[in-house]
Design a protein around this motif. Structure first.
Motif, PDB file in Angstrom:
ATOM      1  N   ARG A 141       0.825  -1.202   0.000  1.00  0.00           N
ATOM      2  CA  ARG A 141       0.000   0.000   0.000  1.00  0.00           C
ATOM      3  C   ARG A 141       0.864   1.259   0.000  1.00  0.00           C
ATOM      4  N   PHE A 142       1.939   1.238   0.748  1.00  0.00           N
ATOM      5  CA  PHE A 142       2.829   2.394   0.811  1.00  0.00           C
ATOM      6  C   PHE A 142       3.495   2.644  -0.535  1.00  0.00           C
ATOM      7  N   GLU A 143       3.980   1.574  -1.181  1.00  0.00           N
ATOM      8  CA  GLU A 143       4.654   1.716  -2.471  1.00  0.00           C
ATOM      9  C   GLU A 143       3.669   2.053  -3.587  1.00  0.00           C
ATOM     10  N   GLY A 144       2.405   1.605  -3.417  1.00  0.00           N
ATOM     11  CA  GLY A 144       1.398   1.741  -4.466  1.00  0.00           C
ATOM     12  C   GLY A 144       1.267   0.431  -5.200  1.00  0.00           C
ATOM     13  N   PRO A 145       0.147  -0.291  -5.012  1.00  0.00           N
ATOM     14  CA  PRO A 145       0.004  -1.608  -5.636  1.00  0.00           C
ATOM     15  C   PRO A 145       0.245  -1.608  -7.137  1.00  0.00           C
ATOM     16  N   GLU A 146      -0.081  -0.512  -7.781  1.00  0.00           N
ATOM     17  CA  GLU A 146       0.074  -0.446  -9.236  1.00  0.00           C
ATOM     18  C   GLU A 146       1.539  -0.406  -9.669  1.00  0.00           C
ATOM     19  N   THR A 147       2.467  -0.262  -8.690  1.00  0.00           N
ATOM     20  CA  THR A 147       3.903  -0.224  -9.022  1.00  0.00           C
ATOM     21  C   THR A 147       4.631  -1.491  -8.597  1.00  0.00           C
ATOM     22  N   VAL A 148       3.948  -2.380  -7.877  1.00  0.00           N
ATOM     23  CA  VAL A 148       4.613  -3.567  -7.314  1.00  0.00           C
ATOM     24  C   VAL A 148       4.413  -4.761  -8.237  1.00  0.00           C
ATOM     25  N   ALA A 149       5.512  -5.383  -8.615  1.00  0.00           N
ATOM     26  CA  ALA A 149       5.466  -6.546  -9.502  1.00  0.00           C
ATOM     27  C   ALA A 149       5.386  -7.849  -8.735  1.00  0.00           C
ATOM     28  N   ALA A 150       6.156  -7.958  -7.629  1.00  0.00           N
ATOM     29  CA  ALA A 150       6.266  -9.263  -6.968  1.00  0.00           C
ATOM     30  C   ALA A 150       6.770  -9.130  -5.536  1.00  0.00           C
ATOM     31  N   PHE A 151       6.546 -10.193  -4.784  1.00  0.00           N
ATOM     32  CA  PHE A 151       7.155 -10.374  -3.463  1.00  0.00           C
ATOM     33  C   PHE A 151       8.066 -11.584  -3.566  1.00  0.00           C
ATOM     34  N   LEU A 152       9.321 -11.432  -3.124  1.00  0.00           N
ATOM     35  CA  LEU A 152      10.346 -12.466  -3.223  1.00  0.00           C
ATOM     36  C   LEU A 152      10.794 -12.872  -1.825  1.00  0.00           C
ATOM     37  N   ALA A 153      10.734 -14.174  -1.526  1.00  0.00           N
ATOM     38  CA  ALA A 153      11.152 -14.635  -0.200  1.00  0.00           C
ATOM     39  C   ALA A 153      11.466 -16.123  -0.221  1.00  0.00           C
ATOM     40  N   GLU A 154      12.282 -16.539   0.756  1.00  0.00           N
ATOM     41  CA  GLU A 154      12.571 -17.954   0.967  1.00  0.00           C
ATOM     42  C   GLU A 154      11.489 -18.558   1.868  1.00  0.00           C
ATOM     43  N   PRO A 155      10.963 -19.728   1.528  1.00  0.00           N
ATOM     44  CA  PRO A 155       9.975 -20.365   2.411  1.00  0.00           C
ATOM     45  C   PRO A 155      10.519 -20.618   3.812  1.00  0.00           C
ATOM     46  N   VAL A 156      11.753 -21.094   3.903  1.00  0.00           N
ATOM     47  CA  VAL A 156      12.488 -21.246   5.156  1.00  0.00           C
ATOM     48  C   VAL A 156      13.831 -20.566   4.936  1.00  0.00           C
ATOM     49  N   VAL A 157      14.156 -19.575   5.735  1.00  0.00           N
ATOM     50  CA  VAL A 157      15.391 -18.820   5.503  1.00  0.00           C
ATOM     51  C   VAL A 157      16.575 -19.660   5.964  1.00  0.00           C
TER      52      VAL A 157
END
Length: 446
Positions: free
Chosen positions: A193-209
């Motif tokens: 929401r802060f970045e603006g959904p219309e500018t966000v392409a993806a969320f990147l993360a490890e399932p278990v770090v």
């Protein structure tokens, strides 16, 4: 004189001579139990003759053709097996590379081009998490969140948005998993929401770090909530399974422990078990089809995409996993490993023992009550790793899990073929190593 530019110049390295199963021998005749699968890579064990034979057969047939010109039968077979790691039938397209870092860079570019193809070109931002690791190129470092790895190259690293990690032992919000309201997941919603959904392409993360937080396993509701947030804002979910994928946690893909499917999945390490450098991106059909039916070309590539010998090796490794039911074995032996490692909790410097499948982490602390970490300069995890090596055990030390600079842990992630006697050897040698490493806090007081 050595002409090799070593990662730690001046440090003496033993010279590996041969390896078999979970064991490695050096040229001096010393034997080491590979308690970390050589950086969490070797799943099927060392010295599997069938894989060597598959590589030789492919070399004799076609050693190399460029992936922009030819396909090979080995490539087709391997891609089908990689897709078979996922239970989601829509994850059915595989882009083949050589390393985990290449896979991450590829996934980010796929996400970006997908939004261009479907008419939303403003979507370009990739949100990731502090305390994460996604590779060592400048691009991958930008998405990673480990201060110690980023700091020397800060002037080169572009800004990307990050949120707090899901790290229950050191919850950044000071809460307990049973009553936290999953605020670390809700942080993604706020960031979008802060970045603006219309500018966000993806969320990147490890399932278990893995490497940076030492097998930090999320609470049950974390990943389902993350998936809901991604869907609510229409953004893609990229699961970095370079370390966890191909059976390491007892499932083909770790994210499936929580009943969640990603849009893009990065894989490497155990994908070819170290017998060849192989990485891949599993892509949802909608991403592939948008490019196929749009511009018709993914603007990206590497010289060794789909390398025929690497493809034959990867195909044989994944077939070996299936034939010997090694993913099931990883789940079963992982239960034994974690139970045995928890006996080390009586050591005063052991703060937490955690893990899933054959991916376990032990975090060390100066004070168990306050969870105060050792000073960074003490290098406690490396001391433990060196003491273990002297005793014939290889571990995967890590630092910076507390704040990117302080915080010590070791990863224990042996090959899936380890047996109970070898687990006992591993835990006994690790106990001796931790005891021999001492307590830097005591040394300061003496």
């Amino acid at each position: 004189m050595s002409f090799v530019f070593l990662r730690k110049p001046g440090r003496p390295y033993p010279v590996a001579a041969r390896a078999e199963g979970v064991w490695i021998w050096d040229t001096e005749g010393r034997r080491y139990l590979d308690g970390c699968s050589s950086a969490c890579v070797v799943g099927i064990g060392h010295g599997v003759r069938e894989v060597e034979e598959a590589a030789l057969a492919q070399r004799r047939a076609v050693s190399f053709v460029h992936g922009a010109t030819f396909l090979t039968e080995a490539c087709e077979r391997f891609a089908a097996r990689v897709a078979g790691l996922a239970s989601d039938p829509h994850l059915d397209k595989v882009y083949l590379v050589s390393t985990g870092t290449e896979a991450v860079e590829t996934a980010v570019k796929l996400a970006r081009q997908y939004w261009q193809e479907v008419g939303e070109p403003r979507r370009h931002k990739v949100i990731s998490r502090w305390g994460s690791y996604h590779g060592n190129t400048v691009g991958a470092l930008a998405y990673g969140g480990h201060a110690g790895r980023r700091r020397p190259y800060d002037p080169l690293i572009p800004h990307t948005p990050h949120i707090e990690p899901c790290y229950c032992y050191r919850c950044p919000y000071g809460l307990q998993p049973d009553r936290c309201g999953l605020v670390c997941a809700e942080a993604l919603d706020r960031a979008v929401r802060f970045e603006g959904p219309e500018t966000v392409a993806a969320f990147l993360a490890e399932p278990v770090v893995g490497a940076t937080l030492g097998a930090a396993v999320p609470p049950p509701g974390y990943w389902p909530r993350i998936r809901e947030i991604c869907d609510a804002h229409g953004i893609l979910l990229i699961a970095d399974e370079v370390l966890t994928g191909a059976g390491r946690t007892g499932r083909g893909l770790a994210l499936e422990h929580w009943g969640v499917s990603a849009d893009l999945v990065t894989l490497a390490k155990g994908l070819a078990s170290g017998y060849a450098p192989v990485g891949a991106v599993l892509a949802h059909a909608k991403i592939h089809d948008a490019i196929r039916d749009g511009s018709g070309a993914f603007v990206h590539g590497f010289t060794y995409n789909q390398h025929p010998v690497a493809m034959a090796v990867g195909d044989r490794v994944l077939r070996y996993l299936e034939e010997h039911r090694l993913i099931d074995r990883a789940a079963r032996m992982g239960t034994v490993l974690l139970e045995r490692l928890r006996t080390l909790s009586d050591l005063p410097v052991v703060g937490d023992v955690r893990g899933i499948g054959l991916l376990a982490g032990i975090e060390f602390v100066a004070d168990r009550d306050t969870r105060e970490p050792f000073p960074a300069q003490a290098g406690f995890a490396w001391r433990v790793g060196e003491e273990a090596r002297k005793r014939g055990l290889l571990t995967y030390p890590g630092t910076g899990c507390t704040d990117g600079l302080r915080g010590d842990h070791v990863l224990i992630c042996p090959p899936f073929v380890i047996d109970e006697d070898e687990i006992s050897f591993l835990v006994d040698r690790l106990r001796e190593a931790v005891e021999a490493a001492g307590n830097p806090a005591d040394e300061r007081g003496s």
